[in-house]
Design a protein around this motif. Structure first.
Motif, PDB file in Angstrom:
ATOM      1  N   LYS A  92      46.046  62.280  55.848  1.00  0.00           N
ATOM      2  CA  LYS A  92      46.968  61.172  55.625  1.00  0.00           C
ATOM      3  C   LYS A  92      46.377  60.112  54.709  1.00  0.00           C
ATOM      4  CE  LYS A  92      49.848  61.958  59.538  1.00  0.00           C
ATOM      5  NZ  LYS A  92      50.973  62.329  58.690  1.00  0.00           N
ATOM      6  N   GLY A  93      45.196  60.408  54.160  1.00  0.00           N
ATOM      7  CA  GLY A  93      44.605  59.523  53.171  1.00  0.00           C
ATOM      8  C   GLY A  93      43.762  58.402  53.734  1.00  0.00           C
ATOM      9  N   ILE A  94      43.375  58.495  54.982  1.00  0.00           N
ATOM     10  CA  ILE A  94      42.543  57.453  55.583  1.00  0.00           C
ATOM     11  C   ILE A  94      41.099  57.682  55.152  1.00  0.00           C
ATOM     12  CG2 ILE A  94      41.793  56.387  57.748  1.00  0.00           C
ATOM     13  CD1 ILE A  94      44.801  56.046  57.102  1.00  0.00           C
ATOM     14  N   ALA A  95      40.439  56.612  54.726  1.00  0.00           N
ATOM     15  CA  ALA A  95      39.059  56.688  54.242  1.00  0.00           C
ATOM     16  C   ALA A  95      38.109  57.107  55.363  1.00  0.00           C
ATOM     17  CB  ALA A  95      38.630  55.334  53.680  1.00  0.00           C
ATOM     18  N   THR A  96      37.081  57.823  54.996  1.00  0.00           N
ATOM     19  CA  THR A  96      36.103  58.337  55.955  1.00  0.00           C
ATOM     20  C   THR A  96      35.474  57.218  56.774  1.00  0.00           C
ATOM     21  OG1 THR A  96      35.659  60.135  54.412  1.00  0.00           O
ATOM     22  CG2 THR A  96      34.069  59.823  56.180  1.00  0.00           C
ATOM     23  N   ASP A  97      35.173  56.077  56.132  1.00  0.00           N
ATOM     24  CA  ASP A  97      34.550  54.972  56.864  1.00  0.00           C
ATOM     25  C   ASP A  97      35.497  54.375  57.906  1.00  0.00           C
ATOM     26  OD1 ASP A  97      36.029  54.041  54.640  1.00  0.00           O
ATOM     27  OD2 ASP A  97      34.992  52.113  54.668  1.00  0.00           O
ATOM     28  N   ASN A 143      48.539  48.781  57.009  1.00  0.00           N
ATOM     29  CA  ASN A 143      47.120  48.591  57.266  1.00  0.00           C
ATOM     30  C   ASN A 143      46.559  49.925  57.748  1.00  0.00           C
ATOM     31  OD1 ASN A 143      44.687  48.125  58.835  1.00  0.00           O
ATOM     32  ND2 ASN A 143      45.141  45.947  58.677  1.00  0.00           N
ATOM     33  N   ASP A 144      45.678  50.530  56.968  1.00  0.00           N
ATOM     34  CA  ASP A 144      45.155  51.854  57.297  1.00  0.00           C
ATOM     35  C   ASP A 144      44.326  51.861  58.578  1.00  0.00           C
ATOM     36  OD1 ASP A 144      46.473  53.101  55.246  1.00  0.00           O
ATOM     37  OD2 ASP A 144      44.711  53.359  53.967  1.00  0.00           O
ATOM     38  N   LEU A 145      43.604  50.795  58.862  1.00  0.00           N
ATOM     39  CA  LEU A 145      42.823  50.733  60.101  1.00  0.00           C
ATOM     40  C   LEU A 145      43.748  50.719  61.314  1.00  0.00           C
ATOM     41  CD1 LEU A 145      40.107  50.524  61.559  1.00  0.00           C
ATOM     42  CD2 LEU A 145      40.238  48.039  61.263  1.00  0.00           C
ATOM     43  N   SER A 153      50.377  55.489  56.728  1.00  0.00           N
ATOM     44  CA  SER A 153      49.186  55.139  55.955  1.00  0.00           C
ATOM     45  C   SER A 153      49.613  54.715  54.547  1.00  0.00           C
ATOM     46  CB  SER A 153      48.231  56.329  55.869  1.00  0.00           C
ATOM     47  OG  SER A 153      48.791  57.356  55.066  1.00  0.00           O
ATOM     48  N   THR A 154      48.691  54.081  53.848  1.00  0.00           N
ATOM     49  CA  THR A 154      48.967  53.665  52.476  1.00  0.00           C
ATOM     50  C   THR A 154      49.308  54.880  51.614  1.00  0.00           C
ATOM     51  OG1 THR A 154      47.469  51.789  52.744  1.00  0.00           O
ATOM     52  CG2 THR A 154      47.999  52.451  50.485  1.00  0.00           C
ATOM     53  N   ARG A 155      48.574  55.964  51.789  1.00  0.00           N
ATOM     54  CA  ARG A 155      48.851  57.166  50.999  1.00  0.00           C
ATOM     55  C   ARG A 155      50.232  57.742  51.311  1.00  0.00           C
ATOM     56  NH1 ARG A 155      45.105  62.076  51.275  1.00  0.00           N
ATOM     57  NH2 ARG A 155      46.681  63.648  51.344  1.00  0.00           N
ATOM     58  N   GLU A 156      50.645  57.718  52.572  1.00  0.00           N
ATOM     59  CA  GLU A 156      51.984  58.202  52.915  1.00  0.00           C
ATOM     60  C   GLU A 156      53.053  57.362  52.224  1.00  0.00           C
ATOM     61  OE1 GLU A 156      52.052  60.147  57.293  1.00  0.00           O
ATOM     62  OE2 GLU A 156      51.553  58.014  57.244  1.00  0.00           O
ATOM     63  N   LEU A 216      34.904  54.377  61.948  1.00  0.00           N
ATOM     64  CA  LEU A 216      35.033  53.136  62.707  1.00  0.00           C
ATOM     65  C   LEU A 216      35.974  53.307  63.905  1.00  0.00           C
ATOM     66  CD1 LEU A 216      34.354  50.096  62.832  1.00  0.00           C
ATOM     67  CD2 LEU A 216      36.356  49.698  61.401  1.00  0.00           C
ATOM     68  N   VAL A 217      37.080  53.975  63.690  1.00  0.00           N
ATOM     69  CA  VAL A 217      38.060  54.192  64.766  1.00  0.00           C
ATOM     70  C   VAL A 217      37.446  55.019  65.893  1.00  0.00           C
ATOM     71  CG1 VAL A 217      40.212  55.405  65.321  1.00  0.00           C
ATOM     72  CG2 VAL A 217      40.111  53.892  63.351  1.00  0.00           C
TER      73      VAL A 217
END
Length: 160
Positions: free
Chosen positions: A83-88, A53-55, A21-24, A92-93
């Protein structure tokens, strides 16, 4: 040596092992003592070049946690958040359904079947308790565990 090139190379090597992830990536570069402006440039460059790409990462993580290290959806959501993935993005996933998408109940049943030899030789309530603890350690809720065990063992220890 140019700092951007140095840290870009380290990041590329880091991403080559598995998606992150971007945060990692940000945390990794901070640990490597990269300057903040260089980190931002690297992340922007990696995102532009579709290496980050977080998605896509969230899809990959869910698939891995469903296929190889089976966990409940609740636990997978929590891991993605850590891991810092946004709630939205997480929402979606989990909205997307594919042929491989399994419910928590289906995953719990598969785990019982896959690891059934662990529970051979155990009888009655002891077998039920061990399976319950095993599924609980994978993040499944009580109702899912109860239903999965009853379906697999075709017994109703939990009849009220």
């Amino acid at each position: 040596m140019d700092l951007f090139k140095k840290y870009y190379g380290l990041t590329a090597h880091y991403l080559a092992r598995r998606p992150h992830s971007t945060r990692e990536v940000r945390d990794y570069l901070l640990k490597k003592k990269a300057p903040e402006d260089v980190i931002e440039k690297i992340i922007a460059s990696m995102q532009r070049d579709k290496f980050l790409n977080d998605l896509d990462f969230a899809h990959w993580w869910r698939e891995q946690r469903t296929r190889f290290r089976t966990k409940s959806d609740r636990v997978i959501r929590m891991e993605l958040k850590q891991k810092g993935i946004a709630t939205d993005i997480i929402a979606l996933v989990f909205e997307e359904k594919t042929e491989e998408t399994k419910t928590d109940l289906e995953k719990a049943r598969l785990l019982i079947e896959k690891y059934s030899r662990r529970f051979d030789g155990l009888e009655g309530h002891e077998k039920y308790r061990k399976i319950q603890m095993f599924l609980g350690s994978r993040g499944f809720d009580y109702e899912t565990i109860k239903q999965a065990i009853d379906d697999i063992l075709e017994r109703g220890y939990n009849t009220d």
